[in-house]
Design a protein around this motif. Structure first.
Motif, PDB file in Angstrom:
ATOM      1  N   MET A  76     -13.411  10.247 -46.644  1.00 30.89           N
ATOM      2  CA  MET A  76     -12.417   9.467 -45.908  1.00 30.89           C
ATOM      3  C   MET A  76     -12.484   9.733 -44.404  1.00 30.89           C
ATOM      4  O   MET A  76     -11.992   8.960 -43.607  1.00 30.89           O
ATOM      5  N   TRP A  77     -13.106  10.849 -43.992  1.00 31.53           N
ATOM      6  CA  TRP A  77     -13.262  11.161 -42.576  1.00 31.53           C
ATOM      7  C   TRP A  77     -14.706  10.988 -42.115  1.00 31.53           C
ATOM      8  O   TRP A  77     -15.128  11.612 -41.145  1.00 31.53           O
ATOM      9  N   ASN A  78     -15.455  10.172 -42.793  1.00 35.84           N
ATOM     10  CA  ASN A  78     -16.851   9.921 -42.435  1.00 35.84           C
ATOM     11  C   ASN A  78     -16.888   9.193 -41.093  1.00 35.84           C
ATOM     12  O   ASN A  78     -16.401   8.080 -40.958  1.00 35.84           O
ATOM     13  N   THR A  79     -17.464   9.829 -40.097  1.00 34.82           N
ATOM     14  CA  THR A  79     -17.482   9.243 -38.756  1.00 34.82           C
ATOM     15  C   THR A  79     -18.482   8.107 -38.618  1.00 34.82           C
ATOM     16  O   THR A  79     -18.538   7.468 -37.577  1.00 34.82           O
ATOM     17  N   ALA A  80     -19.260   7.849 -39.654  1.00 34.20           N
ATOM     18  CA  ALA A  80     -20.209   6.733 -39.598  1.00 34.20           C
ATOM     19  C   ALA A  80     -19.498   5.396 -39.728  1.00 34.20           C
ATOM     20  O   ALA A  80     -20.028   4.364 -39.311  1.00 34.20           O
ATOM     21  N   THR A  81     -18.290   5.402 -40.272  1.00 31.43           N
ATOM     22  CA  THR A  81     -17.534   4.156 -40.398  1.00 31.43           C
ATOM     23  C   THR A  81     -16.388   4.163 -39.393  1.00 31.43           C
ATOM     24  O   THR A  81     -15.898   5.224 -38.990  1.00 31.43           O
ATOM     25  N   LEU A  82     -15.978   2.996 -38.994  1.00 29.61           N
ATOM     26  CA  LEU A  82     -14.888   2.876 -38.028  1.00 29.61           C
ATOM     27  C   LEU A  82     -13.581   3.403 -38.611  1.00 29.61           C
ATOM     28  O   LEU A  82     -12.812   4.086 -37.925  1.00 29.61           O
ATOM     29  N   LYS A  83     -13.335   3.098 -39.876  1.00 32.66           N
ATOM     30  CA  LYS A  83     -12.119   3.553 -40.532  1.00 32.66           C
ATOM     31  C   LYS A  83     -12.096   5.081 -40.648  1.00 32.66           C
ATOM     32  O   LYS A  83     -11.070   5.719 -40.423  1.00 32.66           O
ATOM     33  N   GLY A  84     -13.213   5.677 -40.976  1.00 28.44           N
ATOM     34  CA  GLY A  84     -13.294   7.130 -41.079  1.00 28.44           C
ATOM     35  C   GLY A  84     -13.123   7.817 -39.738  1.00 28.44           C
ATOM     36  O   GLY A  84     -12.466   8.852 -39.639  1.00 28.44           O
ATOM     37  N   ALA A  85     -13.736   7.229 -38.690  1.00 28.44           N
ATOM     38  CA  ALA A  85     -13.588   7.802 -37.344  1.00 28.44           C
ATOM     39  C   ALA A  85     -12.135   7.731 -36.882  1.00 28.44           C
ATOM     40  O   ALA A  85     -11.616   8.678 -36.268  1.00 28.44           O
ATOM     41  N   ALA A  86     -11.450   6.625 -37.193  1.00 29.20           N
ATOM     42  CA  ALA A  86     -10.039   6.487 -36.818  1.00 29.20           C
ATOM     43  C   ALA A  86      -9.177   7.487 -37.578  1.00 29.20           C
ATOM     44  O   ALA A  86      -8.246   8.077 -37.022  1.00 29.20           O
ATOM     45  N   ALA A  87      -9.479   7.703 -38.867  1.00 29.77           N
ATOM     46  CA  ALA A  87      -8.722   8.671 -39.662  1.00 29.77           C
ATOM     47  C   ALA A  87      -8.937  10.089 -39.144  1.00 29.77           C
ATOM     48  O   ALA A  87      -7.986  10.869 -39.047  1.00 29.77           O
ATOM     49  N   LEU A  88     -10.167  10.416 -38.786  1.00 27.52           N
ATOM     50  CA  LEU A  88     -10.454  11.740 -38.243  1.00 27.52           C
ATOM     51  C   LEU A  88      -9.787  11.931 -36.886  1.00 27.52           C
ATOM     52  O   LEU A  88      -9.249  13.000 -36.583  1.00 27.52           O
ATOM     53  N   ASP A  89      -9.765  10.879 -36.055  1.00 30.29           N
ATOM     54  CA  ASP A  89      -9.084  10.951 -34.768  1.00 30.29           C
ATOM     55  C   ASP A  89      -7.585  11.158 -34.948  1.00 30.29           C
ATOM     56  O   ASP A  89      -6.959  11.892 -34.179  1.00 30.29           O
TER      57      ASP A  89
END
Length: 138
Positions: A76-89
């Motif tokens: 869910m925090w995979n920075t390769a996807t936009l959704k994952g990058a937003a969740a990690l941010d």
């Protein structure tokens, strides 16, 4: 904490003031209290916003593909996807805000403890003439 602070402060302030001067003293006391509160809230809010940005930058510096810990993050925090990058941010921002709140509380505690020695400068105020309150029950 506000009740524990403002009741003794009001008592000390008005104990030495003649009853005829209390209306003017009350307005001045309220003005100074409100201005002081506004300045205090502004400073704490400024420090919270500034510390949140600083902590976000420092924590975010460790979020990169070269950090070996990043390989163990959930999908869910995979920075390769936009959704994952937003969740990690969002998680980094949450942690940065928590650290900023801790820093603000630490600063307020340091200021409070630094002001404790000023209590020894206070003396017992002399009562103003005619300031004793007598209640007559019939």
């Amino acid at each position: 904490g506000m009740g524990a602070m403002f009741v003794p402060l009001s008592t000390i302030t008005f104990a030495s003031i003649a009853p005829s001067d209390r209306p003017a003293a009350t307005s001045m006391f309220s003005l100074m209290r409100n201005v002081g509160s506004a300045i205090g809230v502004s400073v704490v809010t400024f420090m919270l916003a500034q510390n949140t940005q600083i902590n976000h930058e420092q924590l975010g510096a460790h979020v990169n593909p070269y950090n070996p810990v990043m390989g163990f993050l959930p999908d869910m925090w995979n920075t390769a996807t936009l959704k994952g990058a937003a969740a990690l941010d969002a998680v980094v921002n949450q942690q940065a805000t928590a650290i900023a709140y801790f820093n603000d509380f630490k600063m307020m505690a340091i200021v409070s403890f630094a002001l404790i020695p000023l209590l020894f400068l206070f003396r017992t105020p002399k009562r103003a003439p005619g300031s004793d309150v007598h209640i007559v029950l019939e």
